[in-house]
Write an enzyme that holds these catalytic residues in place. Structure first.
Site, mmCIF file in Angstrom:
data_model
loop_
_atom_site.group_PDB
_atom_site.id
_atom_site.type_symbol
_atom_site.label_atom_id
_atom_site.label_comp_id
_atom_site.label_asym_id
_atom_site.label_seq_id
_atom_site.Cartn_x
_atom_site.Cartn_y
_atom_site.Cartn_z
ATOM 1 N N LYS A 240 -6.374 -4.959 -3.224
ATOM 2 C CA LYS A 240 -7.009 -5.576 -2.066
ATOM 3 C C LYS A 240 -8.048 -4.619 -1.484
ATOM 4 O O LYS A 240 -8.105 -3.461 -1.890
ATOM 5 C CB LYS A 240 -5.946 -5.894 -1.004
ATOM 6 C CG LYS A 240 -5.267 -4.629 -0.478
ATOM 7 C CD LYS A 240 -4.081 -4.946 0.371
ATOM 8 C CE LYS A 240 -4.215 -4.541 1.822
ATOM 9 N NZ LYS A 240 -4.708 -3.177 2.103
ATOM 10 N N CYS B 81 -2.035 -2.221 7.737
ATOM 11 C CA CYS B 81 -1.947 -3.172 6.630
ATOM 12 C C CYS B 81 -0.647 -3.969 6.626
ATOM 13 O O CYS B 81 -0.641 -5.147 6.278
ATOM 14 C CB CYS B 81 -2.168 -2.442 5.299
ATOM 15 S SG CYS B 81 -3.870 -1.834 5.183
ATOM 16 N N ASP C 246 0.793 -1.249 0.000
ATOM 17 C CA ASP C 246 0.000 0.000 0.000
ATOM 18 C C ASP C 246 0.823 1.297 0.000
ATOM 19 O O ASP C 246 0.470 2.257 0.701
ATOM 20 C CB ASP C 246 -0.961 0.012 1.209
ATOM 21 C CG ASP C 246 -1.979 -1.119 1.183
ATOM 22 O OD1 ASP C 246 -1.885 -1.982 0.281
ATOM 23 O OD2 ASP C 246 -2.855 -1.153 2.055
#
Ligand SMILES: [Zn+2]
Length: 198
Positions: A102, A141, A8
């Site tokens: 995701k 994350c 991310d």
């Protein structure tokens, strides 16, 4: 077989973005330094629909919600197709082999890169047994991806100078790193990793 997982590293999680992580852009240097040494580099993107249940102001059926943390706790971020959802421009994307989205399920935070994706299968198909993890954010994350990777039996090293945390509470990043270590992950700097892998 080793893989580098960049979690991310997106515009919305870096300074100026919708959900900025302090110094989030600073991870580019150590990540780019590692890219050449890996035959497989996977970059994940948090990728939400416009009415994702994690966003403040969005109503969610509590019976449908699953996974970590309650709904509606984050500002709108990483909406599919927006500039905020793009990988950060300082990441050398030519060396990224696979971009994996995701967080599609609107009824879950979708923190982990392994949740509802084919990442686990993909790594096993490629014969990967060791994963090196960098990215954002340490306390969400990255942490959840590392814990899932350990659950799936991968050997995991967290690139400690290539992660940064949201720090809703001061110390969250440090606690997250300790939790990852308790789960069997190792911490190492990008320099240490470069030295041991060459
Ligand atoms: Zn998200």
């Amino acid at each position: 077989m080793d893989a580098l997982l960049v979690v991310d590293f997106q515009n919305d999680f870096t300074p100026g973005g919708a959900l900025p992580v302090a110094e989030g852009d600073r991870i580019a240097g150590p990540i780019n330094a590692l890219l050449d040494g890996f035959d497989l580099v996977i970059a994940t993107r948090d990728c939400h629909c416009a009415d994702h249940g994690s966003f403040a102001g969005v109503e969610v059926d509590p019976a449908q919600w699953r996974g970590a943390d309650p709904p509606s706790i984050w500002p709108v971020h990483c909406v599919e197709g927006t500039p905020g959802a793009e990988l950060h421009p300082s990441l050398d994307q030519e060396k990224v082999d696979i971009v994996l989205d995701k967080g599609h399920d609107r009824n879950s935070q979708g923190y982990s890169a392994f949740q509802d994706t084919r990442l686990g299968d993909l790594l096993r198909e490629r014969g990967v047994d060791r994963i090196f993890v960098a990215g954002l954010a340490t306390d969400y994350c990255v942490k959840n991806s590392v814990l899932d990777a350990r659950r799936e039996g991968f050997d995991v090293t967290v690139v400690e100078n290539a992660v940064r945390g949201v720090e809703v509470e001061p110390g969250d990043s440090e606690r997250a790193l300790a939790e990852m270590e308790d789960a069997g992950a190792r911490l190492a700097t990008s320099d240490e990793i470069l030295a041991e892998r060459t």
